[in-house]
Design a protein around this motif. Structure first.
Motif, PDB file in Angstrom:
ATOM      1  N   TRP A   1       0.823  -1.220   0.000  1.00  0.00           N
ATOM      2  CA  TRP A   1       0.000   0.000   0.000  1.00  0.00           C
ATOM      3  C   TRP A   1       0.858   1.273   0.000  1.00  0.00           C
ATOM      4  CZ3 TRP A   1      -1.263  -4.088   3.382  1.00  0.00           C
ATOM      5  CH2 TRP A   1      -2.436  -4.786   3.052  1.00  0.00           C
ATOM      6  N   GLY A   2       2.185   1.108   0.050  1.00  0.00           N
ATOM      7  CA  GLY A   2       3.065   2.281   0.070  1.00  0.00           C
ATOM      8  C   GLY A   2       3.008   3.044   1.369  1.00  0.00           C
ATOM      9  N   ARG A   3       2.718   2.348   2.484  1.00  0.00           N
ATOM     10  CA  ARG A   3       2.582   3.013   3.779  1.00  0.00           C
ATOM     11  C   ARG A   3       3.958   3.268   4.419  1.00  0.00           C
ATOM     12  NH1 ARG A   3      -1.563   5.172   6.095  1.00  0.00           N
ATOM     13  NH2 ARG A   3      -1.450   4.068   8.049  1.00  0.00           N
ATOM     14  N   PRO A   4       4.183   4.473   4.961  1.00  0.00           N
ATOM     15  CA  PRO A   4       5.488   4.773   5.568  1.00  0.00           C
ATOM     16  C   PRO A   4       5.829   3.864   6.747  1.00  0.00           C
ATOM     17  CG  PRO A   4       4.161   6.773   5.332  1.00  0.00           C
ATOM     18  CD  PRO A   4       3.276   5.625   5.009  1.00  0.00           C
ATOM     19  N   LYS A   5       4.804   3.360   7.469  1.00  0.00           N
ATOM     20  CA  LYS A   5       5.062   2.551   8.661  1.00  0.00           C
ATOM     21  C   LYS A   5       5.205   1.055   8.365  1.00  0.00           C
ATOM     22  CE  LYS A   5       2.646   5.615  11.891  1.00  0.00           C
ATOM     23  NZ  LYS A   5       1.484   5.740  12.788  1.00  0.00           N
ATOM     24  N   SER A   6       5.127   0.668   7.108  1.00  0.00           N
ATOM     25  CA  SER A   6       5.218  -0.754   6.780  1.00  0.00           C
ATOM     26  C   SER A   6       6.528  -1.347   7.286  1.00  0.00           C
ATOM     27  CB  SER A   6       5.135  -0.956   5.265  1.00  0.00           C
ATOM     28  OG  SER A   6       5.397  -2.310   4.944  1.00  0.00           O
ATOM     29  N   PRO A   7       6.477  -2.540   7.919  1.00  0.00           N
ATOM     30  CA  PRO A   7       7.703  -3.174   8.410  1.00  0.00           C
ATOM     31  C   PRO A   7       8.672  -3.536   7.287  1.00  0.00           C
ATOM     32  CG  PRO A   7       5.846  -4.714   8.537  1.00  0.00           C
ATOM     33  CD  PRO A   7       5.283  -3.362   8.205  1.00  0.00           C
ATOM     34  N   VAL A   8       8.169  -3.644   6.069  1.00  0.00           N
ATOM     35  CA  VAL A   8       9.026  -3.996   4.925  1.00  0.00           C
ATOM     36  C   VAL A   8      10.019  -2.875   4.628  1.00  0.00           C
ATOM     37  CG1 VAL A   8       9.021  -4.619   2.463  1.00  0.00           C
ATOM     38  CG2 VAL A   8       7.274  -5.515   3.968  1.00  0.00           C
ATOM     39  N   ASN A   9       9.688  -1.659   5.054  1.00  0.00           N
ATOM     40  CA  ASN A   9      10.612  -0.541   4.853  1.00  0.00           C
ATOM     41  C   ASN A   9      11.924  -0.777   5.611  1.00  0.00           C
ATOM     42  OD1 ASN A   9       8.594   0.639   3.401  1.00  0.00           O
ATOM     43  ND2 ASN A   9       7.964   2.071   4.979  1.00  0.00           N
TER      44      ASN A   9
ATOM     45  N   ARG B   1      -0.483   9.523  -0.612  1.00  0.00           N
ATOM     46  CA  ARG B   1      -1.159   9.065  -1.837  1.00  0.00           C
ATOM     47  C   ARG B   1      -2.109  10.133  -2.361  1.00  0.00           C
ATOM     48  NH1 ARG B   1      -6.244   6.636  -0.326  1.00  0.00           N
ATOM     49  NH2 ARG B   1      -6.435   6.576   1.936  1.00  0.00           N
ATOM     50  N   ASP B   2      -2.366  10.080  -3.663  1.00  0.00           N
ATOM     51  CA  ASP B   2      -3.263  11.035  -4.314  1.00  0.00           C
ATOM     52  C   ASP B   2      -4.549  10.331  -4.742  1.00  0.00           C
ATOM     53  OD1 ASP B   2      -1.399  13.164  -4.190  1.00  0.00           O
ATOM     54  OD2 ASP B   2      -0.334  12.314  -5.915  1.00  0.00           O
TER      55      ASP B   2
END
Length: 206
Positions: A20-28, A162-163
């Motif tokens: 989802w492109g979330r800043p808090k994603s653990p994948v980051n 996101r837009d």
């Protein structure tokens, strides 16, 4: 952490992508799978594995739909004229919870489903509390008057990550969104590459 929030992060970790492109994603922080042996799981996937992963990713993106729900939408896409993969994503984007999410009335697709289920949304002036409700072109989706000042709504509107896509016309001052057309794959702002053609292959062979 709620079950839904937990599910959202589990899906990211399982896929190894921030879907989802979330800043808090653990994948980051950790681009490997969950569990004790997650860092070792880098084996090349078989064709079946690649197709299954594509299906799980698309199904997970729309709030981790059940297999029964997803299979029903796929069967409908297959009956429509045109490319089945394109029809599939078009039908998924017409779900009411997807429209609420795309319009930035809520921060996540999981929140969108709950928001609809709790009766905060109107379609053409009538309350609809079924997340899978199929929106038609020209339909106006609106946040109920008494729900417009909810913290979750105000937070979502201000999200810069996101837009709103161009197939939805949104007026955040009135909290209304008009679904103008059914999108194709290239119109949908997925944060990662989605491969509905592999989903079609998966169901054709299994």
């Amino acid at each position: 952490m709620t079950k839904r929030t937990s599910a959202k992060y589990k899906i990211d970790r399982r896929m190894g992508e921030n879907i989802w492109g979330r800043p808090k994603s653990p994948v980051n922080k950790r681009e490997y799978g969950p569990g004790q042996h997650g860092q070792r799981r880098k084996n090349k996937l078989s064709d079946f594995g690649t197709q299954l992963r594509a299906k799980q990713k698309l199904k997970g993106y729309y709030g981790d739909l059940t297999e029964k729900q997803f299979r029903r939408i796929y069967a409908e896409a297959e009956r429509l004229k045109g490319d089945t993969g394109e029809m599939l994503v078009g039908l998924l984007e017409r779900r009411l919870d997807a429209i609420v999410y795309r319009a930035k009335f809520v921060p996540t697709i999981f929140a969108a489903r709950q928001f609809v289920n709790h009766g905060h949304v109107l379609v053409n002036g009538k309350r609809v509390n079924i997340a899978s409700y199929r929106v038609r072109e020209g339909d106006v989706v609106e946040v109920k008057q008494t729900s417009k000042q909810l913290a979750i709504v105000l937070e979502a509107v201000g999200l810069a990550e996101r837009d709103v896509p161009d197939y939805i016309e949104v007026d955040h001052s009135k909290m209304t969104a008009t679904f103008t057309r059914t999108p194709g794959l290239s119109d949908i702002p997925y944060a990662v590459q989605m491969e509905p053609n592999l989903v079609v292959e998966f169901y054709a062979q299994n």
